[in-house]
Design an enzyme around this catalytic site. Structure first.
Site, mmCIF file in Angstrom:
data_model
loop_
_atom_site.group_PDB
_atom_site.id
_atom_site.type_symbol
_atom_site.label_atom_id
_atom_site.label_comp_id
_atom_site.label_asym_id
_atom_site.label_seq_id
_atom_site.Cartn_x
_atom_site.Cartn_y
_atom_site.Cartn_z
ATOM 1 N N CYS A 163 -6.147 0.232 7.360
ATOM 2 C CA CYS A 163 -5.363 0.643 6.194
ATOM 3 C C CYS A 163 -6.130 1.557 5.246
ATOM 4 O O CYS A 163 -5.574 2.007 4.239
ATOM 5 C CB CYS A 163 -4.873 -0.591 5.450
ATOM 6 S SG CYS A 163 -4.013 -1.746 6.540
ATOM 7 N N HIS A 304 -4.505 -0.351 -4.079
ATOM 8 C CA HIS A 304 -4.107 -0.686 -2.705
ATOM 9 C C HIS A 304 -2.921 -1.646 -2.762
ATOM 10 O O HIS A 304 -1.946 -1.466 -2.040
ATOM 11 C CB HIS A 304 -5.295 -1.300 -1.970
ATOM 12 C CG HIS A 304 -5.085 -1.446 -0.500
ATOM 13 N ND1 HIS A 304 -4.744 -0.389 0.319
ATOM 14 C CD2 HIS A 304 -5.176 -2.530 0.321
ATOM 15 C CE1 HIS A 304 -4.633 -0.808 1.564
ATOM 16 N NE2 HIS A 304 -4.881 -2.101 1.590
ATOM 17 N N GLU A 315 -8.839 -7.228 -5.359
ATOM 18 C CA GLU A 315 -8.811 -5.853 -5.861
ATOM 19 C C GLU A 315 -8.839 -5.856 -7.389
ATOM 20 O O GLU A 315 -9.549 -5.049 -8.004
ATOM 21 C CB GLU A 315 -7.571 -5.104 -5.369
ATOM 22 C CG GLU A 315 -7.553 -3.659 -5.867
ATOM 23 C CD GLU A 315 -6.429 -2.823 -5.309
ATOM 24 O OE1 GLU A 315 -6.498 -1.582 -5.428
ATOM 25 O OE2 GLU A 315 -5.460 -3.393 -4.757
ATOM 26 N N LYS A 335 3.481 0.377 -3.051
ATOM 27 C CA LYS A 335 3.917 -0.158 -1.759
ATOM 28 C C LYS A 335 5.265 -0.867 -1.836
ATOM 29 O O LYS A 335 5.921 -1.056 -0.804
ATOM 30 C CB LYS A 335 2.837 -1.068 -1.182
ATOM 31 C CG LYS A 335 1.608 -0.284 -0.712
ATOM 32 C CD LYS A 335 0.560 -1.163 -0.075
ATOM 33 C CE LYS A 335 -0.550 -0.335 0.563
ATOM 34 N NZ LYS A 335 -1.329 0.453 -0.393
ATOM 35 N N HIS A 340 3.899 -1.199 3.264
ATOM 36 C CA HIS A 340 2.498 -0.905 3.542
ATOM 37 C C HIS A 340 2.447 -0.127 4.851
ATOM 38 O O HIS A 340 2.684 -0.673 5.925
ATOM 39 C CB HIS A 340 1.701 -2.204 3.643
ATOM 40 C CG HIS A 340 0.227 -1.992 3.792
ATOM 41 N ND1 HIS A 340 -0.356 -0.750 3.783
ATOM 42 C CD2 HIS A 340 -0.807 -2.877 3.954
ATOM 43 C CE1 HIS A 340 -1.664 -0.862 3.938
ATOM 44 N NE2 HIS A 340 -1.959 -2.145 4.044
ATOM 45 N N PHE A 399 -8.486 -3.812 7.288
ATOM 46 C CA PHE A 399 -9.033 -4.854 8.147
ATOM 47 C C PHE A 399 -10.328 -4.341 8.778
ATOM 48 O O PHE A 399 -10.417 -3.195 9.206
ATOM 49 C CB PHE A 399 -8.043 -5.202 9.262
ATOM 50 C CG PHE A 399 -6.922 -6.122 8.865
ATOM 51 C CD1 PHE A 399 -6.750 -6.543 7.556
ATOM 52 C CD2 PHE A 399 -6.027 -6.576 9.819
ATOM 53 C CE1 PHE A 399 -5.718 -7.400 7.199
ATOM 54 C CE2 PHE A 399 -4.984 -7.435 9.482
ATOM 55 C CZ PHE A 399 -4.832 -7.840 8.165
#
Length: 413
Positions: A163, A304, A315, A335, A340, A399
């Site tokens: 991502c 994010h 975050e 998002k 996402h 990830f």
């Protein structure tokens, strides 16, 4: 001497719109493209919603149907966004093709092509596989087809950092131009992961929102105390980065200047971010240092903000560790509008960052109703805001512990 780098073109395809011009007002209005999955029967899955691209037709970009059949969906989406960004920039690539590169990545690549091929080989045998299967599977093919269709002959590469892919792509492009190796780079990310295998995999990982199948528009709730998982999206986001003097000489429109890039690794867990967001905070500090600014100079942070418990909490902790709880920066996650989009997320958010700097409009974090004590910042809830944006920052995390940060600045000669 380091070259200055600017954004002279933007392009996107996502669940809200098939181009940047239509996307921006919908985003600012708080609309969402998240809905029930239409591309296949998702009734057997715990999550049945996603941000799917609608009414997409690559022939609108002059690509014929025969050629399109040989392109995986992520390649089609990436190509459309790239062609829009190039057209928006008005850069004549044919005049200096070796001075223009392509860095466009994908987190997953041609997943639907793999699924279809698996069915073919089981039902009909290996002799019936398409000769185009391999290029449709591999994640670098979006960059490859963009290079072919635009004529760009500079660096042609693909970033794969889950991502964080789109943001790493933009950051790497910035570095290529900054050191004087190229005049321009087409950069961003593309993803088409809404397939049975993609949906099933993320369901098995318990990463998705399962409790809003009957209310898709309210499912993605970044930083809200009731958030319960992310919603998958597909699409592409591409920006055209250019050496400043070259852009000025040809009278190009400039959205923003790229001034900072930070990239770190968590070295912690294959899916979970490091508690406290230390790796993310280091990447933010790195980007600010390259930009030559203090945290207080940042006016907008595109977070994010995936709507998962750990991402949003850590975050927020990373932002607080750098900017403090009393930061005046506006923060938002976009998002909730498009889902996402994994490897495309950072590319789409780079488009958003450039347009926020240009217009001073801050997109909202939609579905924010219940403040979370562990996320105690100004997330621009539900309604867009207007302010001067001199510096803006975008966060992306993937990830594998990938952290990528870019900083854009309002352009001044």
């Amino acid at each position: 001497m380091a070259k200055r780098v600017v954004i002279t073109g933007v392009g996107t395809v996502n669940a809200l719109a098939n181009n940047a011009r239509d996307f921006w007002p919908k985003l600012l209005a708080g609309e969402t493209g998240i809905d029930k999955i239409k591309s296949f029967d998702a009734s057997a899955f715990k999550a049945q919603i996603a941000g799917e691209v609608k009414n997409f037709d690559l022939s609108n970009w002059g690509i014929d149907k025969k050629e399109t059949r040989h392109l995986a969906r992520f390649m089609q989406l990436g190509l459309a966004a790239a062609l829009e960004a190039v057209r928006d920039s008005s850069f004549d690539i044919k005049a200096e093709p070796e001075e223009v590169g392509v860095i466009v990545g994908s987190g997953i690549g041609g997943l639907e092509s793999i699924e279809e091929a698996a069915e073919t080989i089981r039902a009909k045998g290996p002799s019936r596989l398409s000769p185009f299967l391999v290029p449709m599977m591999i994640a670098d093919s979006a960059a490859g087809i963009i290079s072919i269709m635009t004529g760009a002959q500079g660096v042609n590469t693909s970033v794969v950092t889950a991502c964080a892919t789109g943001t790493h792509s933009v950051g790497d492009a910035f570095e290529w131009i900054k050191r004087g190796a190229l005049k321009a780079v087409i950069a961003g990310g593309a993803e088409a992961c809404i397939t049975p295998l993609g949906l099933g995999g993320f369901c098995a990982a318990r990463a998705l929102c399962f409790d809003h199948n009957d209310d898709p528009a309210a499912a993605c709730r970044p930083f809200d105390a009731t958030r319960s998982g992310f919603v998958m999206g597909e699409g592409a986001g591409v920006v055209f980065l250019e050496e400043m003097e070259h852009a000025l000489q040809r009278g190009a429109k400039i959205y923003a200047e790229v001034v900072g890039y930070g990239a770190t690794g968590d070295a912690y867990h294959i899916t979970s971010p490091r508690p406290g967001g230390a790796g993310a905070a280091r990447a933010i500090k790195m980007a600010l240092q390259e930009a030559g600014i203090e945290p207080a100079a940042v006016d907008y942070i595109n977070a994010h903000g995936t709507s998962t418990e750990l991402n949003d909490k850590y975050e927020s902790a990373a932002i607080i560790s750098v900017f403090g709880t009393d930061t005046k920066a506006s923060i938002s996650s976009t998002k909730g509008a498009v889902g996402h989009c994994l490897g495309a997320a950072g590319g789409i958010e780079a488009v958003i960052l450039a347009m926020a700097v240009e217009t001073g409009a801050i997109p909202p974090t939609i579905n924010y109703q219940n403040p979370d004590p562990e996320c105690p910042l100004n997330y621009t809830p539900n309604k867009a805001a207007q302010r001067t944006v001199n510096y803006a920052l975008s966060n992306s995390f993937g990830f594998g512990g990938h952290n990528a940060i870019i900083v854009f600045k309002k352009f001044q000669k």
